[in-house]
Scaffold this motif. Structure first.
Motif, PDB file in Angstrom:
ATOM      1  N   GLU A  90       0.840  -1.211   0.000  1.00 13.57           N
ATOM      2  CA  GLU A  90       0.000   0.000   0.000  1.00 13.57           C
ATOM      3  C   GLU A  90       0.870   1.254   0.000  1.00 13.57           C
ATOM      4  O   GLU A  90       0.556   2.247  -0.656  1.00 13.57           O
ATOM      5  CB  GLU A  90      -0.908   0.052   1.243  1.00 13.57           C
ATOM      6  CG  GLU A  90      -1.968  -1.030   1.319  1.00 13.57           C
ATOM      7  CD  GLU A  90      -3.000  -0.947   0.205  1.00 13.57           C
ATOM      8  OE1 GLU A  90      -2.947  -0.009  -0.612  1.00 13.57           O
ATOM      9  OE2 GLU A  90      -3.863  -1.838   0.136  1.00 13.57           O
ATOM     10  N   GLU A  91       1.937   1.222   0.769  1.00 10.90           N
ATOM     11  CA  GLU A  91       2.787   2.413   0.896  1.00 10.90           C
ATOM     12  C   GLU A  91       3.495   2.736  -0.413  1.00 10.90           C
ATOM     13  O   GLU A  91       3.682   3.901  -0.748  1.00 10.90           O
ATOM     14  CB  GLU A  91       3.813   2.235   2.019  1.00 10.90           C
ATOM     15  CG  GLU A  91       3.215   2.119   3.410  1.00 10.90           C
ATOM     16  CD  GLU A  91       2.462   3.355   3.864  1.00 10.90           C
ATOM     17  OE1 GLU A  91       2.576   4.424   3.231  1.00 10.90           O
ATOM     18  OE2 GLU A  91       1.749   3.247   4.864  1.00 10.90           O
ATOM     19  N   ARG A  92       3.900   1.678  -1.150  1.00 10.70           N
ATOM     20  CA  ARG A  92       4.546   1.943  -2.445  1.00 10.70           C
ATOM     21  C   ARG A  92       3.566   2.662  -3.370  1.00 10.70           C
ATOM     22  O   ARG A  92       3.917   3.627  -4.029  1.00 10.70           O
ATOM     23  CB  ARG A  92       5.039   0.635  -3.080  1.00 10.70           C
ATOM     24  CG  ARG A  92       6.418   0.220  -2.553  1.00 10.70           C
ATOM     25  CD  ARG A  92       7.014  -0.889  -3.408  1.00 10.70           C
ATOM     26  NE  ARG A  92       6.228  -2.105  -3.364  1.00 10.70           N
ATOM     27  CZ  ARG A  92       6.356  -3.054  -2.431  1.00 10.70           C
ATOM     28  NH1 ARG A  92       7.233  -2.923  -1.465  1.00 10.70           N
ATOM     29  NH2 ARG A  92       5.593  -4.120  -2.454  1.00 10.70           N
ATOM     30  N   GLU A  93       2.315   2.193  -3.370  1.00 14.36           N
ATOM     31  CA  GLU A  93       1.264   2.862  -4.152  1.00 14.36           C
ATOM     32  C   GLU A  93       1.156   4.320  -3.728  1.00 14.36           C
ATOM     33  O   GLU A  93       1.021   5.222  -4.553  1.00 14.36           O
ATOM     34  CB  GLU A  93      -0.098   2.191  -3.864  1.00 14.36           C
ATOM     35  CG  GLU A  93      -0.469   1.086  -4.798  1.00 14.36           C
ATOM     36  CD  GLU A  93      -0.628   1.588  -6.217  1.00 14.36           C
ATOM     37  OE1 GLU A  93      -1.407   2.534  -6.438  1.00 14.36           O
ATOM     38  OE2 GLU A  93       0.054   1.041  -7.097  1.00 14.36           O
ATOM     39  N   PHE A  94       1.156   4.522  -2.395  1.00 15.28           N
ATOM     40  CA  PHE A  94       0.987   5.868  -1.843  1.00 15.28           C
ATOM     41  C   PHE A  94       2.129   6.784  -2.297  1.00 15.28           C
ATOM     42  O   PHE A  94       1.899   7.845  -2.873  1.00 15.28           O
ATOM     43  CB  PHE A  94       0.932   5.795  -0.307  1.00 15.28           C
ATOM     44  CG  PHE A  94       0.914   7.147   0.366  1.00 15.28           C
ATOM     45  CD1 PHE A  94      -0.260   7.875   0.477  1.00 15.28           C
ATOM     46  CD2 PHE A  94       2.091   7.694   0.885  1.00 15.28           C
ATOM     47  CE1 PHE A  94      -0.277   9.123   1.098  1.00 15.28           C
ATOM     48  CE2 PHE A  94       2.084   8.938   1.510  1.00 15.28           C
ATOM     49  CZ  PHE A  94       0.900   9.650   1.608  1.00 15.28           C
ATOM     50  N   TYR A  95       3.367   6.352  -2.029  1.00 17.84           N
ATOM     51  CA  TYR A  95       4.508   7.235  -2.323  1.00 17.84           C
ATOM     52  C   TYR A  95       4.732   7.409  -3.824  1.00 17.84           C
ATOM     53  O   TYR A  95       5.180   8.466  -4.272  1.00 17.84           O
ATOM     54  CB  TYR A  95       5.778   6.735  -1.634  1.00 17.84           C
ATOM     55  CG  TYR A  95       5.780   7.040  -0.153  1.00 17.84           C
ATOM     56  CD1 TYR A  95       6.157   8.300   0.315  1.00 17.84           C
ATOM     57  CD2 TYR A  95       5.375   6.086   0.782  1.00 17.84           C
ATOM     58  CE1 TYR A  95       6.146   8.589   1.679  1.00 17.84           C
ATOM     59  CE2 TYR A  95       5.363   6.367   2.143  1.00 17.84           C
ATOM     60  CZ  TYR A  95       5.752   7.617   2.582  1.00 17.84           C
ATOM     61  OH  TYR A  95       5.730   7.915   3.923  1.00 17.84           O
ATOM     62  N   THR A 112       9.952   9.851   5.893  1.00 17.73           N
ATOM     63  CA  THR A 112       9.301   8.535   5.755  1.00 17.73           C
ATOM     64  C   THR A 112       9.360   8.056   4.302  1.00 17.73           C
ATOM     65  O   THR A 112       9.450   8.861   3.370  1.00 17.73           O
ATOM     66  CB  THR A 112       7.825   8.605   6.192  1.00 17.73           C
ATOM     67  OG1 THR A 112       7.186   9.641   5.445  1.00 17.73           O
ATOM     68  CG2 THR A 112       7.703   8.890   7.674  1.00 17.73           C
ATOM     69  N   ASP A 113       9.313   6.755   4.124  1.00 22.16           N
ATOM     70  CA  ASP A 113       9.190   6.193   2.779  1.00 22.16           C
ATOM     71  C   ASP A 113       8.417   4.877   2.867  1.00 22.16           C
ATOM     72  O   ASP A 113       7.843   4.565   3.918  1.00 22.16           O
ATOM     73  CB  ASP A 113      10.558   6.017   2.113  1.00 22.16           C
ATOM     74  CG  ASP A 113      11.462   5.089   2.905  1.00 22.16           C
ATOM     75  OD1 ASP A 113      10.944   4.199   3.612  1.00 22.16           O
ATOM     76  OD2 ASP A 113      12.697   5.241   2.827  1.00 22.16           O
ATOM     77  N   ALA A 114       8.418   4.122   1.775  1.00 22.90           N
ATOM     78  CA  ALA A 114       7.569   2.923   1.735  1.00 22.90           C
ATOM     79  C   ALA A 114       8.139   1.741   2.515  1.00 22.90           C
ATOM     80  O   ALA A 114       7.475   0.721   2.656  1.00 22.90           O
ATOM     81  CB  ALA A 114       7.320   2.528   0.285  1.00 22.90           C
ATOM     82  N   HIS A 172       1.153   4.264  13.180  1.00 25.25           N
ATOM     83  CA  HIS A 172       1.304   3.981  11.751  1.00 25.25           C
ATOM     84  C   HIS A 172      -0.082   3.854  11.109  1.00 25.25           C
ATOM     85  O   HIS A 172      -0.954   3.165  11.628  1.00 25.25           O
ATOM     86  CB  HIS A 172       2.101   2.678  11.597  1.00 25.25           C
ATOM     87  CG  HIS A 172       2.362   2.308  10.176  1.00 25.25           C
ATOM     88  ND1 HIS A 172       2.746   3.216   9.226  1.00 25.25           N
ATOM     89  CD2 HIS A 172       2.304   1.115   9.542  1.00 25.25           C
ATOM     90  CE1 HIS A 172       2.894   2.606   8.071  1.00 25.25           C
ATOM     91  NE2 HIS A 172       2.633   1.332   8.227  1.00 25.25           N
ATOM     92  N   THR A 173      -0.230   4.545   9.966  1.00 25.81           N
ATOM     93  CA  THR A 173      -1.539   4.541   9.292  1.00 25.81           C
ATOM     94  C   THR A 173      -1.387   4.210   7.814  1.00 25.81           C
ATOM     95  O   THR A 173      -1.538   5.089   6.974  1.00 25.81           O
ATOM     96  CB  THR A 173      -2.204   5.938   9.404  1.00 25.81           C
ATOM     97  OG1 THR A 173      -1.225   6.931   8.998  1.00 25.81           O
ATOM     98  CG2 THR A 173      -2.679   6.237  10.791  1.00 25.81           C
ATOM     99  N   PRO A 174      -1.049   2.951   7.515  1.00 24.40           N
ATOM    100  CA  PRO A 174      -1.047   2.614   6.093  1.00 24.40           C
ATOM    101  C   PRO A 174      -2.456   2.838   5.564  1.00 24.40           C
ATOM    102  O   PRO A 174      -3.425   2.662   6.295  1.00 24.40           O
ATOM    103  CB  PRO A 174      -0.682   1.129   6.078  1.00 24.40           C
ATOM    104  CG  PRO A 174      -0.998   0.613   7.433  1.00 24.40           C
ATOM    105  CD  PRO A 174      -0.863   1.778   8.368  1.00 24.40           C
ATOM    106  N   SER A 175      -2.536   3.264   4.326  1.00 22.75           N
ATOM    107  CA  SER A 175      -3.869   3.594   3.820  1.00 22.75           C
ATOM    108  C   SER A 175      -4.014   3.084   2.391  1.00 22.75           C
ATOM    109  O   SER A 175      -3.141   3.379   1.567  1.00 22.75           O
ATOM    110  CB  SER A 175      -4.033   5.112   3.874  1.00 22.75           C
ATOM    111  OG  SER A 175      -5.083   5.526   3.054  1.00 22.75           O
TER     112      SER A 175
HETATM  113  N1  IYR Z   1       1.168   6.245   5.732  1.00 25.48           N
HETATM  114  C1  IYR Z   1       2.421   6.704   5.132  1.00 25.48           C
HETATM  115  C2  IYR Z   1       2.483   8.168   4.972  1.00 25.48           C
HETATM  116  C3  IYR Z   1       2.449   9.014   6.171  1.00 25.48           C
HETATM  117  C4  IYR Z   1       1.412   9.920   6.311  1.00 25.48           C
HETATM  118  C5  IYR Z   1       1.381  10.801   7.351  1.00 25.48           C
HETATM  119  I1  IYR Z   1      -0.069  12.179   7.406  1.00 25.48           I
HETATM  120  C6  IYR Z   1       2.408  10.773   8.339  1.00 25.48           C
HETATM  121  O1  IYR Z   1       2.373  11.654   9.396  1.00 25.48           O
HETATM  122  C7  IYR Z   1       3.437   9.867   8.210  1.00 25.48           C
HETATM  123  C8  IYR Z   1       3.453   8.980   7.118  1.00 25.48           C
HETATM  124  C9  IYR Z   1       3.602   6.117   5.919  1.00 25.48           C
HETATM  125  O2  IYR Z   1       3.415   5.518   6.969  1.00 25.48           O
HETATM  126  O3  IYR Z   1       4.732   6.269   5.471  1.00 25.48           O
END
Ligand code: IYR
Length: 222
Positions: A90-95, A112-114, A172-175
Protein backbone atom coordinates in the motif's frame (compact mmCIF):
# COMPACT_ATOMS: atom_id res chain seq x y z
CA UNK A 1 -41.06 9.17 41.27
CA UNK A 2 -38.17 6.90 42.03
CA UNK A 3 -35.98 6.13 39.03
CA UNK A 4 -34.11 2.88 38.58
CA UNK A 5 -30.67 4.34 37.90
CA UNK A 6 -27.98 2.12 39.37
CA UNK A 7 -25.48 4.52 40.90
CA UNK A 8 -22.44 4.28 43.16
CA UNK A 9 -20.51 7.01 45.00
CA UNK A 10 -17.90 8.77 42.89
CA UNK A 11 -14.29 8.14 43.84
CA UNK A 12 -12.51 11.44 43.16
CA UNK A 13 -9.05 12.41 44.38
CA UNK A 14 -9.32 16.12 45.03
CA UNK A 15 -5.99 17.96 45.19
CA UNK A 16 -5.10 21.36 46.58
CA UNK A 17 -4.63 24.08 43.95
CA UNK A 18 -0.84 23.93 44.59
CA UNK A 19 -0.80 20.21 44.04
CA UNK A 20 -2.93 20.63 40.87
CA UNK A 21 -0.37 23.06 39.47
CA UNK A 22 2.48 20.67 40.28
CA UNK A 23 0.68 17.62 38.91
CA UNK A 24 -0.26 19.30 35.65
CA UNK A 25 3.30 20.57 35.17
CA UNK A 26 4.74 17.13 35.97
CA UNK A 27 2.43 15.43 33.47
CA UNK A 28 3.32 17.94 30.77
CA UNK A 29 7.05 17.46 31.39
CA UNK A 30 6.61 13.68 31.21
CA UNK A 31 4.40 13.52 28.12
CA UNK A 32 6.42 16.07 26.16
CA UNK A 33 9.33 13.63 26.10
CA UNK A 34 7.23 11.23 23.99
CA UNK A 35 8.49 11.10 20.42
CA UNK A 36 7.29 9.04 17.52
CA UNK A 37 10.00 6.46 16.92
CA UNK A 38 10.64 4.76 13.58
CA UNK A 39 13.72 2.68 14.41
CA UNK A 40 12.87 -0.11 16.81
CA UNK A 41 15.01 -2.62 18.65
CA UNK A 42 13.97 -6.27 18.46
CA UNK A 43 14.25 -6.58 22.26
CA UNK A 44 11.00 -7.54 23.92
CA UNK A 45 9.44 -6.90 27.32
CA UNK A 46 6.69 -8.60 29.35
CA UNK A 47 3.30 -8.87 27.71
CA UNK A 48 1.71 -7.64 30.95
CA UNK A 49 3.00 -4.13 30.10
CA UNK A 50 0.84 -4.21 26.97
CA UNK A 51 -2.07 -5.74 28.88
CA UNK A 52 -1.98 -3.00 31.54
CA UNK A 53 -1.81 -0.30 28.87
CA UNK A 54 -4.81 -1.86 27.10
CA UNK A 55 -6.71 -1.93 30.41
CA UNK A 56 -5.88 1.78 30.80
CA UNK A 57 -7.09 2.45 27.23
CA UNK A 58 -10.31 0.62 28.01
CA UNK A 59 -11.14 3.12 30.78
CA UNK A 60 -11.59 5.86 28.17
CA UNK A 61 -14.97 7.59 27.95
CA UNK A 62 -17.03 6.43 24.97
CA UNK A 63 -20.36 7.25 23.36
CA UNK A 64 -23.09 5.68 25.55
CA UNK A 65 -20.29 3.60 27.13
CA UNK A 66 -20.35 1.30 24.10
CA UNK A 67 -16.54 0.92 24.21
CA UNK A 68 -16.44 0.60 20.41
CA UNK A 69 -12.85 -0.62 20.15
CA UNK A 70 -10.98 -3.83 19.58
CA UNK A 71 -7.23 -4.28 19.97
CA UNK A 72 -5.27 -7.07 18.30
CA UNK A 73 -1.77 -7.54 19.77
CA UNK A 74 0.54 -9.15 17.23
CA UNK A 75 3.68 -10.85 18.49
CA UNK A 76 3.81 -13.73 16.00
CA UNK A 77 6.72 -13.17 13.52
CA UNK A 78 4.86 -14.83 10.66
CA UNK A 79 1.85 -12.53 11.08
CA UNK A 80 4.13 -9.49 11.43
CA UNK A 81 5.79 -10.45 8.14
CA UNK A 82 2.41 -10.63 6.41
CA UNK A 83 1.46 -7.23 7.83
CA UNK A 84 4.74 -5.71 6.66
CA UNK A 85 4.33 -7.07 3.16
CA UNK A 86 0.74 -5.83 2.86
CA UNK A 87 1.54 -2.42 4.36
CA UNK A 88 4.57 -1.89 2.13
CA UNK A 89 2.51 -2.73 -0.93
CA UNK A 90 0.00 0.00 0.00
CA UNK A 91 2.79 2.41 0.90
CA UNK A 92 4.55 1.94 -2.44
CA UNK A 93 1.26 2.86 -4.15
CA UNK A 94 0.99 5.87 -1.84
CA UNK A 95 4.51 7.23 -2.32
CA UNK A 96 4.71 6.46 -6.04
CA UNK A 97 1.18 7.32 -7.17
CA UNK A 98 -1.54 8.24 -4.71
CA UNK A 99 0.06 10.99 -2.64
CA UNK A 100 -0.22 14.55 -3.95
CA UNK A 101 2.90 16.73 -4.27
CA UNK A 102 1.59 18.81 -1.38
CA UNK A 103 1.30 15.73 0.83
CA UNK A 104 4.78 14.47 -0.06
CA UNK A 105 6.17 17.92 0.73
CA UNK A 106 4.48 17.89 4.13
CA UNK A 107 6.04 14.48 4.88
CA UNK A 108 9.56 15.41 3.72
CA UNK A 109 10.76 16.63 7.16
CA UNK A 110 9.80 13.24 8.64
CA UNK A 111 11.91 11.30 6.14
CA UNK A 112 9.30 8.53 5.76
CA UNK A 113 9.19 6.19 2.78
CA UNK A 114 7.57 2.92 1.73
CA UNK A 115 9.96 0.76 3.77
CA UNK A 116 8.41 -0.40 7.01
CA UNK A 117 10.98 -2.75 8.61
CA UNK A 118 9.68 -1.82 12.06
CA UNK A 119 6.56 -3.89 11.35
CA UNK A 120 8.80 -6.96 11.69
CA UNK A 121 11.39 -5.69 14.16
CA UNK A 122 9.22 -4.25 16.93
CA UNK A 123 8.14 -6.85 19.53
CA UNK A 124 4.43 -5.94 19.63
CA UNK A 125 2.15 -4.38 17.04
CA UNK A 126 -1.27 -3.28 18.27
CA UNK A 127 -3.91 -3.06 15.56
CA UNK A 128 -6.77 -0.85 16.73
CA UNK A 129 -10.24 -1.31 15.25
CA UNK A 130 -13.37 0.85 15.45
CA UNK A 131 -16.64 -1.03 15.89
CA UNK A 132 -19.31 0.92 14.03
CA UNK A 133 -21.78 -1.45 15.64
CA UNK A 134 -21.56 -4.35 18.11
CA UNK A 135 -23.37 -7.59 18.81
CA UNK A 136 -24.57 -8.41 22.33
CA UNK A 137 -24.54 -11.84 24.02
CA UNK A 138 -27.67 -12.96 22.15
CA UNK A 139 -26.31 -11.81 18.79
CA UNK A 140 -28.50 -8.70 18.65
CA UNK A 141 -26.84 -5.96 16.60
CA UNK A 142 -26.72 -2.50 18.17
CA UNK A 143 -25.37 0.78 16.92
CA UNK A 144 -22.39 2.51 18.55
CA UNK A 145 -22.10 6.28 18.85
CA UNK A 146 -19.25 8.76 18.35
CA UNK A 147 -17.03 5.86 17.45
CA UNK A 148 -14.10 7.83 15.98
CA UNK A 149 -14.03 10.18 18.93
CA UNK A 150 -14.20 7.29 21.40
CA UNK A 151 -11.47 5.22 19.77
CA UNK A 152 -9.31 8.33 19.32
CA UNK A 153 -9.52 9.05 23.05
CA UNK A 154 -8.80 5.40 23.96
CA UNK A 155 -5.79 5.44 21.65
CA UNK A 156 -4.52 8.59 23.37
CA UNK A 157 -4.81 6.84 26.72
CA UNK A 158 -2.98 3.81 25.29
CA UNK A 159 -0.09 5.84 23.90
CA UNK A 160 0.24 7.78 27.20
CA UNK A 161 0.12 4.58 29.27
CA UNK A 162 2.82 2.96 27.13
CA UNK A 163 4.98 6.08 27.25
CA UNK A 164 4.93 6.30 31.01
CA UNK A 165 5.82 2.58 31.15
CA UNK A 166 8.91 3.26 29.04
CA UNK A 167 7.56 1.94 25.74
CA UNK A 168 8.17 3.89 22.53
CA UNK A 169 5.37 4.03 19.95
CA UNK A 170 4.75 4.79 16.31
CA UNK A 171 1.25 5.64 15.14
CA UNK A 172 1.30 3.98 11.75
CA UNK A 173 -1.54 4.54 9.29
CA UNK A 174 -1.05 2.61 6.09
CA UNK A 175 -3.87 3.59 3.82
CA UNK A 176 -6.10 1.86 2.93
CA UNK A 177 -5.87 -0.53 5.88
CA UNK A 178 -8.48 -3.11 4.92
CA UNK A 179 -5.71 -5.75 4.80
CA UNK A 180 -5.68 -5.65 8.60
CA UNK A 181 -9.16 -7.24 8.72
CA UNK A 182 -8.08 -9.99 6.37
CA UNK A 183 -4.74 -10.87 7.95
CA UNK A 184 -5.98 -10.52 11.54
CA UNK A 185 -9.34 -12.22 10.91
CA UNK A 186 -11.50 -9.34 12.13
CA UNK A 187 -15.17 -9.11 11.12
CA UNK A 188 -16.68 -6.53 8.74
CA UNK A 189 -18.25 -4.44 11.51
CA UNK A 190 -14.73 -3.45 12.56
CA UNK A 191 -12.84 -0.74 10.67
CA UNK A 192 -9.07 -0.42 11.10
CA UNK A 193 -8.19 2.81 12.92
CA UNK A 194 -4.45 2.66 13.51
CA UNK A 195 -1.54 0.27 13.72
CA UNK A 196 0.45 1.12 16.85
CA UNK A 197 4.05 -0.09 16.74
CA UNK A 198 5.52 -0.55 20.21
CA UNK A 199 8.95 -1.40 21.60
CA UNK A 200 12.31 -0.04 22.66
CA UNK A 201 13.99 2.40 20.30
CA UNK A 202 17.02 1.05 18.46
CA UNK A 203 20.31 2.08 20.13
CA UNK A 204 21.28 5.52 18.83
CA UNK A 205 17.84 6.13 17.28
CA UNK A 206 17.36 9.63 15.93
CA UNK A 207 14.13 11.59 15.51
CA UNK A 208 13.27 14.58 13.30
CA UNK A 209 14.14 17.99 14.72
CA UNK A 210 10.60 19.32 14.82
CA UNK A 211 8.70 21.17 17.52
CA UNK A 212 5.19 21.73 18.78
CA UNK A 213 3.07 24.86 18.59
CA UNK A 214 3.03 27.29 21.52
CA UNK A 215 0.02 27.52 23.77
CA UNK A 216 -0.87 30.87 22.18
CA UNK A 217 -1.05 29.19 18.77
CA UNK A 218 -3.18 26.23 19.83
CA UNK A 219 -5.47 27.81 22.38
CA UNK A 220 -7.50 30.90 23.17
CA UNK A 221 -8.88 31.92 26.52
CA UNK A 222 -11.95 34.14 26.57
N1 IYR B 1 1.17 6.24 5.73
C1 IYR B 1 2.42 6.70 5.13
C2 IYR B 1 2.48 8.17 4.97
C3 IYR B 1 2.45 9.01 6.17
C4 IYR B 1 1.41 9.92 6.31
C5 IYR B 1 1.38 10.80 7.35
I1 IYR B 1 -0.07 12.18 7.41
C6 IYR B 1 2.41 10.77 8.34
O1 IYR B 1 2.37 11.65 9.40
C7 IYR B 1 3.44 9.87 8.21
C8 IYR B 1 3.45 8.98 7.12
C9 IYR B 1 3.60 6.12 5.92
O2 IYR B 1 3.41 5.52 6.97
O3 IYR B 1 4.73 6.27 5.47
Amino acid sequence: MENDLDEIPLVFNEQSPESMCQSSEAFYQAIKTRRTVRDFSARSFPRSVIENALLAAGTAPSGANMQPWHFVVVENPEVKKQLREAAEQEEREFYERRASEEWLEALAPLGTDAHKPFLETAPYLIAIFIKKFSFDEVGQRHKNYYTSESVGIATGFLISALHQAGVATLTHTPSPMKFLNKILGRPDNERPFLLLVTGYPQDGAKVPNIDKFDLSETSSFI
